[in-house]
Design an enzyme around this catalytic site. Sequence first.
Site, PDB file in Angstrom:
ATOM      1  N   LYS A  87       4.068   4.764   8.778  1.00  0.00           N
ATOM      2  CA  LYS A  87       3.817   4.636  10.722  1.00  0.00           C
ATOM      3  C   LYS A  87       2.504   5.213  11.882  1.00  0.00           C
ATOM      4  O   LYS A  87       2.601   6.290  11.227  1.00  0.00           O
ATOM      5  CB  LYS A  87       5.113   5.232  10.969  1.00  0.00           C
ATOM      6  CG  LYS A  87       6.115   5.651  12.240  1.00  0.00           C
ATOM      7  CD  LYS A  87       7.497   5.646  11.755  1.00  0.00           C
ATOM      8  CE  LYS A  87       8.072   5.739  12.855  1.00  0.00           C
ATOM      9  NZ  LYS A  87       9.081   6.461  13.255  1.00  0.00           N
ATOM     10  N   SER A 119      12.531   4.407  14.891  1.00  0.00           N
ATOM     11  CA  SER A 119      11.377   4.025  15.110  1.00  0.00           C
ATOM     12  C   SER A 119      10.823   3.259  14.133  1.00  0.00           C
ATOM     13  O   SER A 119       9.353   3.140  14.488  1.00  0.00           O
ATOM     14  CB  SER A 119      11.258   5.033  15.927  1.00  0.00           C
ATOM     15  OG  SER A 119      10.854   5.569  15.665  1.00  0.00           O
ATOM     16  N   SER A 126      15.129   7.407  13.950  1.00  0.00           N
ATOM     17  CA  SER A 126      14.307   6.360  13.482  1.00  0.00           C
ATOM     18  C   SER A 126      14.195   6.299  12.333  1.00  0.00           C
ATOM     19  O   SER A 126      13.637   5.585  12.331  1.00  0.00           O
ATOM     20  CB  SER A 126      12.699   7.093  14.285  1.00  0.00           C
ATOM     21  OG  SER A 126      13.275   7.134  15.449  1.00  0.00           O
TER      22      SER A 126
END
Length: 400
Positions: free
Chosen positions: A79, A157, A181
Amino acid sequence: MTSVTPSDLAALDATAQADLVRSGEVSPLEMVEAAIGRAERVNSELNAIIHERFDRARSEAVAVDPQIGAFPGVPMVLKDLDGASAGEPLHLGTRFLRDRGYVATANSELNVRFSKAGMVVIGRTNTPELGLVTSTEPAAYGPTRNPWDTTRSTGGSSGGSAAAVAAGIVAVGHAGDGGGSIRIPASECGLVGLKPSRGRVTLGPEMGEAWGGLVARLAVTRSVRDAAGLLDAVHGPGVGDPYWACPPVRAYRSEVGADPGSLRIGWVAQPPDGSFVTDPQVAQATRSTADLLLELGHQVTEDHPVGLASADTTGHFLVAFGAWVARELDRMAELAGEPVPEDGVEPGTWFLAEGGRGVSAAQYLAAVEGLHRASRSLVGWWNDHDLLLTPTIAELPPTL
């Protein structure tokens, strides 16, 4: 490659992929090539991977020993919010760092542990700016689309990682979670998302804790056994961590399939504070799960911690949240060596940071103390319960 096809590999979880590599049926390079091929076919539509490292992944795959590590030769994605790799882009979902071409100067310890487990990173995935919102559609890189329905969000996220796993590009996507997230993208993309306890997985060397301990990092996966095996491979403190969680009694992987006995389970389908109404399909899925758990012999009651309905908790969080966002902008300025201008971030980010800059040190500490009090009140409920079952989000995956 033997009779195993790239399509076969895309359908397997990481544990099964590692078994194929370990047995010699598939080489690490073949495993990585299959993931790259899948990415090249679907990523233009999904926008899950924003920084490719295909050539470097091929070179690293050749060097993997098939007999070393929990997941030898298994491809994964990182990520773009953490999991730093020295010399590679790290933009935190922002135009500010993107436009300055910022690259990380050191490796995160978690990334090092992924590598020691034998995993090979093929790219870095999209994330909302600074991970602040629950849909992955940053101004810097545009929206990531849900593989199940490309008009819908993947959540945030860790939405780019979730899309990559749900689409079969990889079986493991690195993820982090402060306020949902990991869990929200897992829910919206049909995956397993485990947010570890604070201190279970090190955040070093970049920081000792993030967001007052709310942020934890691990992954989204295709199976529970992958999440357990991954936690076995990466858990534990890093050098200088301010605190860490007690080590498990036995391997997490050994817990998968073990008989837990009769558990005391509470459940709730509607928000206890009455702030909104859960979508009927989501509420029904929660009730059906509670009914199934009852059929399996567990003690199931419609019950939840009273503190979930406390408005004070939200108030404390918002004070601290603004301060954390202000600090994130200051940290970006330190990385880039220049201040972050208002037009360097999205309007919502700037608004939160401006509010945070008005929070005094005393107000911030009072907010953190308030959150600690709320935690003690909430955790007390588990003296008489083992699990709390809730919807992950109260609606179906929203449209972008």
